[in-house]
Design a protein around this motif. Structure first.
Motif, PDB file in Angstrom:
ATOM      1  N   ARG A 147       8.678 -45.991 -42.261  1.00 25.78           N
ATOM      2  CA  ARG A 147       9.370 -45.916 -40.838  1.00 25.78           C
ATOM      3  C   ARG A 147      10.673 -46.210 -40.501  1.00 25.78           C
ATOM      4  O   ARG A 147      10.868 -46.639 -39.577  1.00 25.78           O
ATOM      5  CB  ARG A 147       8.284 -46.091 -39.781  1.00 25.78           C
ATOM      6  CG  ARG A 147       6.921 -45.096 -39.893  1.00 25.78           C
ATOM      7  CD  ARG A 147       5.936 -45.622 -38.494  1.00 25.78           C
ATOM      8  NE  ARG A 147       5.299 -46.723 -38.648  1.00 25.78           N
ATOM      9  CZ  ARG A 147       4.190 -46.849 -39.399  1.00 25.78           C
ATOM     10  NH1 ARG A 147       3.858 -45.670 -39.689  1.00 25.78           N
ATOM     11  NH2 ARG A 147       3.544 -47.989 -38.987  1.00 25.78           N
ATOM     12  N   GLY A 162      10.837 -57.830 -39.448  1.00 28.74           N
ATOM     13  CA  GLY A 162       9.845 -56.774 -39.901  1.00 28.74           C
ATOM     14  C   GLY A 162      10.360 -55.686 -40.510  1.00 28.74           C
ATOM     15  O   GLY A 162       9.607 -55.190 -41.385  1.00 28.74           O
ATOM     16  N   GLN A 163      11.454 -55.451 -40.146  1.00 24.56           N
ATOM     17  CA  GLN A 163      12.037 -54.220 -40.655  1.00 24.56           C
ATOM     18  C   GLN A 163      12.415 -54.578 -42.259  1.00 24.56           C
ATOM     19  O   GLN A 163      12.099 -53.572 -43.243  1.00 24.56           O
ATOM     20  CB  GLN A 163      13.428 -53.816 -40.081  1.00 24.56           C
ATOM     21  CG  GLN A 163      13.101 -53.095 -38.965  1.00 24.56           C
ATOM     22  CD  GLN A 163      14.535 -52.950 -38.041  1.00 24.56           C
ATOM     23  OE1 GLN A 163      15.469 -53.775 -37.950  1.00 24.56           O
ATOM     24  NE2 GLN A 163      14.554 -51.607 -37.260  1.00 24.56           N
ATOM     25  N   ARG A 166       9.254 -54.525 -44.342  1.00 23.04           N
ATOM     26  CA  ARG A 166       8.678 -53.246 -44.779  1.00 23.04           C
ATOM     27  C   ARG A 166      10.015 -52.527 -45.813  1.00 23.04           C
ATOM     28  O   ARG A 166       9.395 -51.759 -46.619  1.00 23.04           O
ATOM     29  CB  ARG A 166       9.145 -52.238 -43.368  1.00 23.04           C
ATOM     30  CG  ARG A 166       7.755 -52.419 -42.527  1.00 23.04           C
ATOM     31  CD  ARG A 166       7.656 -51.725 -41.109  1.00 23.04           C
ATOM     32  NE  ARG A 166       8.649 -52.115 -40.129  1.00 23.04           N
ATOM     33  CZ  ARG A 166       9.440 -51.170 -39.145  1.00 23.04           C
ATOM     34  NH1 ARG A 166       9.154 -49.804 -39.515  1.00 23.04           N
ATOM     35  NH2 ARG A 166      10.095 -51.695 -38.461  1.00 23.04           N
ATOM     36  N   THR A 186       3.264 -61.685 -43.673  1.00 26.59           N
ATOM     37  CA  THR A 186       3.514 -61.844 -42.344  1.00 26.59           C
ATOM     38  C   THR A 186       3.965 -63.313 -41.862  1.00 26.59           C
ATOM     39  O   THR A 186       4.148 -63.492 -40.685  1.00 26.59           O
ATOM     40  CB  THR A 186       2.487 -61.218 -41.599  1.00 26.59           C
ATOM     41  OG1 THR A 186       1.265 -61.972 -41.869  1.00 26.59           O
ATOM     42  CG2 THR A 186       2.271 -59.739 -41.656  1.00 26.59           C
ATOM     43  N   GLU A 192       5.791 -60.612 -32.545  1.00 22.42           N
ATOM     44  CA  GLU A 192       6.154 -59.049 -32.334  1.00 22.42           C
ATOM     45  C   GLU A 192       6.236 -58.311 -33.404  1.00 22.42           C
ATOM     46  O   GLU A 192       6.135 -56.941 -33.319  1.00 22.42           O
ATOM     47  CB  GLU A 192       6.916 -59.191 -31.120  1.00 22.42           C
ATOM     48  CG  GLU A 192       8.478 -59.197 -31.562  1.00 22.42           C
ATOM     49  CD  GLU A 192       9.005 -60.481 -31.802  1.00 22.42           C
ATOM     50  OE1 GLU A 192       8.145 -61.433 -31.732  1.00 22.42           O
ATOM     51  OE2 GLU A 192      10.245 -60.636 -31.409  1.00 22.42           O
ATOM     52  N   MET A 193       6.522 -58.835 -34.647  1.00 20.95           N
ATOM     53  CA  MET A 193       6.919 -57.967 -35.883  1.00 20.95           C
ATOM     54  C   MET A 193       5.645 -58.050 -36.748  1.00 20.95           C
ATOM     55  O   MET A 193       5.739 -57.189 -37.513  1.00 20.95           O
ATOM     56  CB  MET A 193       7.902 -58.476 -36.456  1.00 20.95           C
ATOM     57  CG  MET A 193       9.276 -58.352 -35.792  1.00 20.95           C
ATOM     58  SD  MET A 193      10.607 -59.345 -36.392  1.00 20.95           S
ATOM     59  CE  MET A 193      11.726 -58.963 -35.241  1.00 20.95           C
ATOM     60  N   LYS A 195       2.470 -56.892 -36.418  1.00 23.12           N
ATOM     61  CA  LYS A 195       1.794 -55.898 -36.287  1.00 23.12           C
ATOM     62  C   LYS A 195       2.341 -54.446 -37.266  1.00 23.12           C
ATOM     63  O   LYS A 195       1.914 -53.805 -38.018  1.00 23.12           O
ATOM     64  CB  LYS A 195       1.529 -55.343 -35.169  1.00 23.12           C
ATOM     65  CG  LYS A 195       0.418 -54.034 -34.808  1.00 23.12           C
ATOM     66  CD  LYS A 195       0.058 -53.894 -33.368  1.00 23.12           C
ATOM     67  CE  LYS A 195      -0.892 -52.812 -33.285  1.00 23.12           C
ATOM     68  NZ  LYS A 195      -0.330 -51.236 -33.673  1.00 23.12           N
ATOM     69  N   GLU A 196       3.883 -54.416 -37.112  1.00 21.97           N
ATOM     70  CA  GLU A 196       4.456 -53.467 -37.748  1.00 21.97           C
ATOM     71  C   GLU A 196       4.682 -53.437 -39.264  1.00 21.97           C
ATOM     72  O   GLU A 196       4.214 -52.397 -39.878  1.00 21.97           O
ATOM     73  CB  GLU A 196       5.859 -53.331 -37.250  1.00 21.97           C
ATOM     74  CG  GLU A 196       6.722 -54.250 -37.883  1.00 21.97           C
ATOM     75  CD  GLU A 196       8.449 -54.448 -37.166  1.00 21.97           C
ATOM     76  OE1 GLU A 196       8.172 -54.149 -35.814  1.00 21.97           O
ATOM     77  OE2 GLU A 196       9.235 -54.377 -37.805  1.00 21.97           O
ATOM     78  N   VAL A 197       4.398 -54.427 -39.632  1.00 21.26           N
ATOM     79  CA  VAL A 197       4.155 -54.741 -41.054  1.00 21.26           C
ATOM     80  C   VAL A 197       2.663 -54.568 -41.645  1.00 21.26           C
ATOM     81  O   VAL A 197       2.363 -53.828 -42.515  1.00 21.26           O
ATOM     82  CB  VAL A 197       4.462 -56.094 -41.661  1.00 21.26           C
ATOM     83  CG1 VAL A 197       4.153 -56.538 -42.865  1.00 21.26           C
ATOM     84  CG2 VAL A 197       6.195 -56.231 -41.220  1.00 21.26           C
ATOM     85  N   ASP A 199       0.412 -52.753 -39.997  1.00 25.58           N
ATOM     86  CA  ASP A 199       0.446 -51.057 -39.842  1.00 25.58           C
ATOM     87  C   ASP A 199       0.466 -50.245 -41.148  1.00 25.58           C
ATOM     88  O   ASP A 199      -0.135 -49.545 -41.692  1.00 25.58           O
ATOM     89  CB  ASP A 199       0.955 -50.429 -38.543  1.00 25.58           C
ATOM     90  CG  ASP A 199       0.403 -50.827 -37.456  1.00 25.58           C
ATOM     91  OD1 ASP A 199      -0.815 -51.392 -37.195  1.00 25.58           O
ATOM     92  OD2 ASP A 199       1.065 -50.792 -36.461  1.00 25.58           O
ATOM     93  N   VAL A 200       1.757 -50.916 -41.803  1.00 21.94           N
ATOM     94  CA  VAL A 200       2.219 -50.247 -42.999  1.00 21.94           C
ATOM     95  C   VAL A 200       1.213 -50.617 -44.107  1.00 21.94           C
ATOM     96  O   VAL A 200       0.778 -49.831 -45.072  1.00 21.94           O
ATOM     97  CB  VAL A 200       3.690 -50.705 -43.498  1.00 21.94           C
ATOM     98  CG1 VAL A 200       3.910 -50.453 -44.716  1.00 21.94           C
ATOM     99  CG2 VAL A 200       4.740 -50.253 -42.382  1.00 21.94           C
TER     100      VAL A 200
END
Lengths: 264, 382
Positions: A147, A162-163, A166, A186, A192-193, A195-197, A199-200
């Motif tokens: 994403r 987080g980006q 990813r 992580t 706050e970052m 979860k985005e990792v 999720d991937v």
């Protein structure tokens, strides 16, 4: 580490076939840093499409163990067999294994002088000898999956933690590895970052990737793991499916550990 | 949901507005006040320094321009420099440069053929300019260099295409300086990278030891002693009848010397690269040379730019030491130009002239390195 990140998903179904071949085999592996005995008779088998989460207190040898799997660290006794190839000092074996094993680090380790896209295409072009255009298409495909396709032309320093993590996952996936290793992916991230990792990583698990993940994220372990491994002082103390592992720990050491990280 | 409090409502209604800074904090007057006249002591120092600066500049302009002698009657042996002698101390004798600039720039190169070294200087400067531009950083650049260097060789030696042959002993001046510096950097830099990489090879102790010995040995002696060895001792070890010319020997000494220094600069850059970069490259399956060439060196050399250029500039000026072994570089021709009785005593003018030439090249290097750093940084910082 008192909180458990809620991933909003039920248990990801196991993808392991009943007759699955072992992808990673560690047999009585021992390792020393100088006089310090950091891995003691570690034995572990990871089967194809299996997802293993490794946890344990810091200094328990969990990072060292997964770093032995792609020979970022060398072991001194025992055998490590990855995808049918035994890890020895033979450089060809090491190169062959590293092509098939992707790794994601705690501190991302993106190449800061290359763009996001170049980070992803570098290894396919130079190691897999893929034509540049094809490698770029592949990279965009994986950047879309994690994403962040719109960041392709930027440099790592311009992205959030987080980006970046990813991107690191996409970079490893661009080599189309058979196994993915995650070394505390992580731990260096702001809350706050995380979860985005994760999720991937859950999506990757759903796609049937063989994964070994060192993490403190017990929510992730519950959702994704086929088996959870508990290490302490260089030993594998307990291995089991997450349900049993969390609800019915057998050893005193694991009970202490779980009470510490789950808190309250 | 609780209703928003009165305070929150006020805060939400009036978004923060950026105010301008007060007028006494910005602008040139404010700058002067803050930096030059902030206290009575600072004011006194400012005025004293301003006085020194102004009076020194005035007397230099008087000497260098107003009272300067630009021309003297006669030329060659018959030159009459009495006007210059009369003005000594009051005015510069630029007539010396007018009379001798071709000797200073080209040494003993045959007078009628001096367009050849002049053209070579232009080619060198052109090469630097092309190599400096990042859009020319590709494989073709190596071909351009090879072609340019062969043209330079043809021009300097001659002997073909109707150009009369000029033996190397007659080469001199700026060309010698540029040859020594250009080849010095072009060979020393790659060599230094190999040595720096070799010094970090813990898995190959023999290679590592060799690199350490090389660096410490060369760094431990003065360049002059290396040049002496190259010019006096080295020929003794060669078999009878075999002779490598003096310029080449000096060139090799300079390359070996500079490479040892540069290697330590490069090693400093290598050490600044985090271990994670090596591990990430390893984990992706890159080979040692791929990892080094694609990941490690681009980053290590970038952070080494300031000390690298520092060493390049030092090296450019160190080439002047070859005058010790009788090679006519730019500084040596300037020194020789004032040997005739008529021109004796006008060293300041001659040395200012070559100093200006050295300065142009060194300052260009320094400026370029700053631009390059900025260019390489663009878009990579938040």
């Amino acid at each position: 580490m008192a909180e458990v990140v809620e991933l909003g998903k039920a248990q990801v179904r196991s993808a392991v076939q009943p007759d699955a071949q072992p992808m990673i085999e560690l047999r009585k592996v021992n390792k020393w840093f100088g006089a310090l005995h950091v891995l003691r008779d570690v034995s572990l088998t990871v089967r194809e499409r299996e997802r293993v989460v490794v946890c344990g207190p810091s200094g328990s040898g969990k990072s060292t163990m997964i770093r032995c799997i792609n020979r970022l660290e060398t072991h001194q006794e025992g055998e490590i067999i990855v995808d049918g190839i035994e890890l020895t000092d033979d450089l060809r074996n090491i190169d062959a294994i590293r092509r098939e094993v992707g790794m994601v680090f705690q501190s991302f380790n993106l190449f800061p002088h290359l763009t996001i896209l170049e980070n992803c295409t570098l290894a396919p072009i130079w190691v897999r000898k893929m034509p540049k255009k094809e490698a770029e298409e592949l990279a965009m495909e994986f950047l879309t999956r994690v994403r962040i396709p719109e960041q392709a032309k930027k440099y790592p320093g311009q992205l959030s933690g987080g980006q970046q993590q990813r991107v690191a996952i996409a970079r490893a996936l661009c080599m189309r590895p058979k196994i993915m290793l995650f070394d505390e992916p992580t731990s260096a991230l702001d809350p706050e970052m995380i979860k985005e990792v994760l999720d991937v990583m859950v999506e990757l698990a759903e796609s049937g990737m063989t994964m070994v993940v060192v993490t403190h994220e017990m929510g992730f372990a519950r959702t994704v793991a086929d088996r959870v491994v508990f290490m302490d002082r260089g030993e594998v103390v307990e291995v089991g499916p997450p349900k049993e592992f969390f609800s019915n720990p057998r050893s005193e050491r694991l009970r202490t550990f779980l009470s510490q990280i789950l808190g309250h | 949901m609780t209703p928003p409090s009165a305070e929150a409502a006020t805060l939400g209604a009036a978004p923060a507005i950026d105010r301008r800074p007060p007028s006494f904090a910005v602008g040139p007057i404010a700058w002067l006040r803050a930096n030059l006249f902030s206290s009575w002591l600072s004011t006194a120092v400012t005025l004293a320094l301003a006085y020194v600066l102004v009076s020194w500049t005035l007397s230099f302009v008087n000497w260098a321009v107003v009272n300067a002698i630009w021309d003297v009657p006669g030329t060659g042996q018959q030159v009459d420099t009495s006007a210059c002698r009369a003005a000594r101390g009051e005015g510069a004798c630029w007539a010396l440069i007018g009379e001798k600039y071709r000797f200073i720039l080209f040494g003993l190169y045959p007078f009628d053929e001096q367009w050849r070294p002049a053209l070579v200087v232009v080619i060198f400067v052109g090469l630097y300019a092309i190599s400096a531009m990042r859009r020319f950083w590709r494989k073709e650049l190596a071909i351009i260099w090879l072609a340019a260097l062969s043209v330079i060789g043809v021009l300097m030696w001659g002997g073909i295409f109707g150009l009369p042959f000029v033996e190397q002993e007659r080469w001199g001046g700026l060309v010698i300086t540029l040859i020594l510096a250009t080849f010095g950097i072009a060979f020393a830099f790659p060599l230094s990278i190999l040595v720096a990489l070799g010094r970090r090879q813990t898995s190959m102790p023999a290679v590592k030891a060799l690199c350490v010995v090389y660096i410490e040995l060369i760094r431990g002696v003065p360049l002059i002693s290396l040049l002496f060895m190259a010019s006096v001792m080295f020929p003794l070890f060669l078999p009878e009848g075999m002779n490598i010319d003096k310029l080449l020997r000096a060139q090799i000494a300079i390359i070996l010397f500079a490479a040892a220094y540069l290697a330590e600069v490069v090693r400093g850059g290598l050490q600044a690269i985090p271990k994670g970069q090596y591990e990430a490259a390893d984990a992706l399956g890159l080979t040692y040379w791929q990892k080094t060439g694609l990941i490690i060196l681009p980053q290590a050399l970038k952070i080494s730019i300031p000390p690298l250029v520092n060493t390049f500039i030092g090296m450019f000026k160190d080439t002047s030491l070859v005058l010790i072994i009788g090679i006519f570089d730019l500084l040596n021709t300037a020194k020789t130009s004032i040997i005739e009785p008529a021109w004796q005593g006008f060293g300041v003018e001659a040395y200012l002239f070559v100093a200006a030439i050295y300065f142009v090249f060194c300052f260009a290097m320094s400026k370029y390195s700053q631009d390059l750093e900025r260019e390489l940084d663009k878009g990579r910082r938040r």
